[in-house]
Design an enzyme around this catalytic site. Structure first.
Site, PDB file in Angstrom:
ATOM      1  N   HIS A 103       0.796  -1.228   0.000  1.00 28.01           N
ATOM      2  CA  HIS A 103       0.000   0.000   0.000  1.00 28.01           C
ATOM      3  C   HIS A 103       0.829   1.279   0.000  1.00 28.01           C
ATOM      4  CE1 HIS A 103       1.018  -0.039   4.281  1.00 28.01           C
ATOM      5  NE2 HIS A 103       0.758   1.257   4.265  1.00 28.01           N
TER       6      HIS A 103
HETATM    7  C1  UD1 Z   1      -1.746   5.918   5.458  1.00 30.55           C
HETATM    8  C2  UD1 Z   1      -0.408   6.413   5.968  1.00 30.55           C
HETATM    9  C3  UD1 Z   1       0.615   5.289   5.932  1.00 30.55           C
HETATM   10  C4  UD1 Z   1       0.078   4.068   6.678  1.00 30.55           C
HETATM   11  C5  UD1 Z   1      -1.264   3.683   6.082  1.00 30.55           C
HETATM   12  C6  UD1 Z   1      -1.872   2.493   6.799  1.00 30.55           C
HETATM   13  C7  UD1 Z   1       0.020   8.809   5.521  1.00 30.55           C
HETATM   14  C8  UD1 Z   1       0.781   9.751   4.709  1.00 30.55           C
HETATM   15  N1  UD1 Z   1       0.104   7.514   5.144  1.00 30.55           N
HETATM   16  O1  UD1 Z   1      -1.582   5.599   4.073  1.00 30.55           O
HETATM   17  O2  UD1 Z   1       1.796   5.712   6.553  1.00 30.55           O
HETATM   18  O3  UD1 Z   1       0.989   2.993   6.520  1.00 30.55           O
HETATM   19  O4  UD1 Z   1      -2.170   4.788   6.181  1.00 30.55           O
HETATM   20  O5  UD1 Z   1      -2.991   2.029   6.114  1.00 30.55           O
HETATM   21  O6  UD1 Z   1      -0.651   9.180   6.458  1.00 30.55           O
HETATM   22  N2  UD1 Z   1      -9.007   5.186   1.336  1.00 30.55           N
HETATM   23  C9  UD1 Z   1     -10.240   4.593   1.273  1.00 30.55           C
HETATM   24  N3  UD1 Z   1     -10.843   4.219   2.447  1.00 30.55           N
HETATM   25  C10 UD1 Z   1     -10.239   4.433   3.647  1.00 30.55           C
HETATM   26  C11 UD1 Z   1      -8.984   5.036   3.695  1.00 30.55           C
HETATM   27  C12 UD1 Z   1      -8.363   5.400   2.526  1.00 30.55           C
HETATM   28  O7  UD1 Z   1     -10.792   4.371   0.223  1.00 30.55           O
HETATM   29  O8  UD1 Z   1     -10.846   4.065   4.683  1.00 30.55           O
HETATM   30  C13 UD1 Z   1      -8.348   5.572   0.077  1.00 30.55           C
HETATM   31  C14 UD1 Z   1      -8.555   7.040  -0.180  1.00 30.55           C
HETATM   32  O9  UD1 Z   1      -9.141   7.205  -1.398  1.00 30.55           O
HETATM   33  C15 UD1 Z   1      -7.172   7.646  -0.198  1.00 30.55           C
HETATM   34  C16 UD1 Z   1      -6.243   6.469  -0.263  1.00 30.55           C
HETATM   35  O10 UD1 Z   1      -6.970   5.320   0.173  1.00 30.55           O
HETATM   36  O11 UD1 Z   1      -6.992   8.512  -1.270  1.00 30.55           O
HETATM   37  C17 UD1 Z   1      -5.057   6.687   0.606  1.00 30.55           C
HETATM   38  O12 UD1 Z   1      -5.433   6.981   1.956  1.00 30.55           O
HETATM   39  P1  UD1 Z   1      -4.508   7.917   2.873  1.00 30.55           P
HETATM   40  O13 UD1 Z   1      -5.106   8.057   4.208  1.00 30.55           O
HETATM   41  O14 UD1 Z   1      -4.179   9.145   2.135  1.00 30.55           O
HETATM   42  O15 UD1 Z   1      -3.147   7.137   3.011  1.00 30.55           O
HETATM   43  P2  UD1 Z   1      -2.820   5.580   3.069  1.00 30.55           P
HETATM   44  O16 UD1 Z   1      -2.344   5.165   1.748  1.00 30.55           O
HETATM   45  O17 UD1 Z   1      -3.926   4.754   3.682  1.00 30.55           O
END
Ligand code: UD1
Length: 386
Positions: A238
């Site tokens: 991820h």
């Molecule tokens: C975040 C953390 C990362 C951690 C990870 C654990 C940062 C910069 N990164 O990454 O260090 O290892 O969480 O999972 O904070 N999304 C969904 N549903 C959700 C959550 C996210 O669909 O419940 C999608 C969103 O569209 C988003 C993408 O996943 O654009 C990324 O989510 P984001 O919170 O930006 O960062 P992670 O990749 O989850």
């Protein structure tokens, strides 16, 4: 003493659980000890990325849910900061506790520090030495903003020393689970200009020891997926450095397909990866089975029976190490250097088709009682923090 805990992303719900449990235990003995207020930033919001962990661990519902949601880094971090600030101004806690390295960690720490409130960073001192990772930026800055730096290992303390941090509690040795009051008498007032570094062990080990017991009764994943015990591999992927770079993504798919010739691979897909990989997912071998993200008990059960794990997650590297499952880390570097030194973990660019001999190294991350140490230290220092 009033403290505010800030969580927002999947690994933080897991890390908060043993802290919440330790506070509840301490308060049972001394009901006025710690008033624990929980903020959920809303960075993760899908049921399988968030609420499932509150349900599994029985974590009380957050007092504040900020519903920040997804977005570019600046907007997400900025919104967290602005909304946390409002809560901090209202609640006026004596300490704000943040976890790990996400945008929720940094946003929360910044809001508190600018209000001159003390911050405790759980999982301080980790470094990949790669500033192109958002997590590395978040870690470095959060450590700089903190008053208490709770470190999971000696290597983390050494990283902080290299950056000039010098105020080290108990000479960097793992502190007693129930430290005596005398240990704190000479400390005086602790502030952000001279933060205190503490070796408390890894809080994820507390969680794993709990989950191994609970998972045996509650996990259903093996029967659901019909996997051959001891003869399958797990994949998780991820990190932005992997998912947001098509060339890198392709390279990893080739690597995984190679492993899939030997073992069927089960792949719980993170929403970020789901979104980013588009057509690329058709390139995975038919022996790679993609499933929805798993709850913690299912993940631990799956890991216990696996022959191999391939991952870019930090937590999973250590869980594999503790459960003695060989791990291949799908990154160019890792913060968890002890797992590599032990022989249980190898970076995929160094993987030659087999693992290195395992060493009988001393356990690197404490003894599974990190949360009680943290909570004890916080309550001993309640009046020393500014
Ligand atoms: C975040 C953390 C990362 C951690 C990870 C654990 C940062 C910069 N990164 O990454 O260090 O290892 O969480 O999972 O904070 N999304 C969904 N549903 C959700 C959550 C996210 O669909 O419940 C999608 C969103 O569209 C988003 C993408 O996943 O654009 C990324 O989510 P984001 O919170 O930006 O960062 P992670 O990749 O989850």
């Amino acid at each position: 003493m009033k403290i505010i805990n800030i969580v927002g992303a999947r690994p933080q719900f897991i890390k908060y659980f043993p802290i919440s449990r330790a506070i509840i235990r301490m308060n049972a003995e001394n009901p006025t000890s710690i008033n624990d207020i929980l903020i959920h930033t809303g960075q993760h919001y899908d049921y399988l990325m968030s609420k499932v962990f509150f349900d599994e661990f029985g974590i009380p519902a957050p007092h504040y849910h900020l519903e920040v949601g997804s977005g570019p880094h600046g907007r997400q971090t900025g919104e967290i900061m602005a909304k946390v600030e409002e809560v901090l101004e209202k609640e006026k806690p004596q300490l704000t506790v943040v976890y790990g390295d996400t945008n929720s960690t940094l946003g929360g720490a910044l809001a508190a520090a600018k209000l001159h409130l003390p911050v405790a960073h759980v999982e301080a001192g980790l470094r990949s030495y790669n500033k192109y990772m958002p997590e590395e930026i978040n870690r470095i800055l959060t450590d700089q903003l903190s008053t208490l730096l709770f470190c999971p290992s000696l290597a983390a303390i050494q990283n902080l020393q290299k950056e000039g941090f010098a105020n080290i509690f108990n000479a960097g040795s793992l502190v007693p689970v129930e430290p005596s009051q005398e240990m704190f008498t000479d400390l005086g007032i602790i502030n952000k200009n001279q933060p205190l570094i503490i070796n408390n062990g890894d809080i994820m080990y507390d969680v794993l020891l709990f989950a191994v017991q609970a998972a045996a009764r509650r996990a259903t994943v093996l029967s659901r997926l019909q996997l051959p015990a001891g003869a399958y591999a797990i994949l998780t992927l991820h990190r932005a450095e992997n998912t947001d770079n098509i060339r890198r993504f392709d390279e990893i798919i080739d690597f995984v397909n190679g492993v899939a010739q030997k073992y069927p691979v089960v792949f719980p897909v993170h929403p970020r990866t789901q979104k980013m990989y588009g057509q690329a997912k058709n390139r995975f071998s038919s022996r790679v089975e993609m499933i929805e993200p798993l709850g913690y008990f299912d993940m631990v059960t799956l890991l216990q029976q696996a022959a191999l794990v391939m991952t870019d997650s930090g937590g999973l590297q250590k869980e594999a190490y503790w459960l003695k499952v060989p791990c291949i880390t799908l990154r160019d570097e890792t913060e968890w250097v002890e797992t590599v030194a032990s022989g249980w973990n190898v970076l995929y660019k160094d993987y030659q088709g087999r693992h290195y001999p395992k060493t009988a190294a001393e356990p690197a991350y404490g003894d599974g009682r990190a949360a009680m140490r943290i909570v004890q230290i916080i309550s001993h220092l309640a009046r020393n923090l500014t």
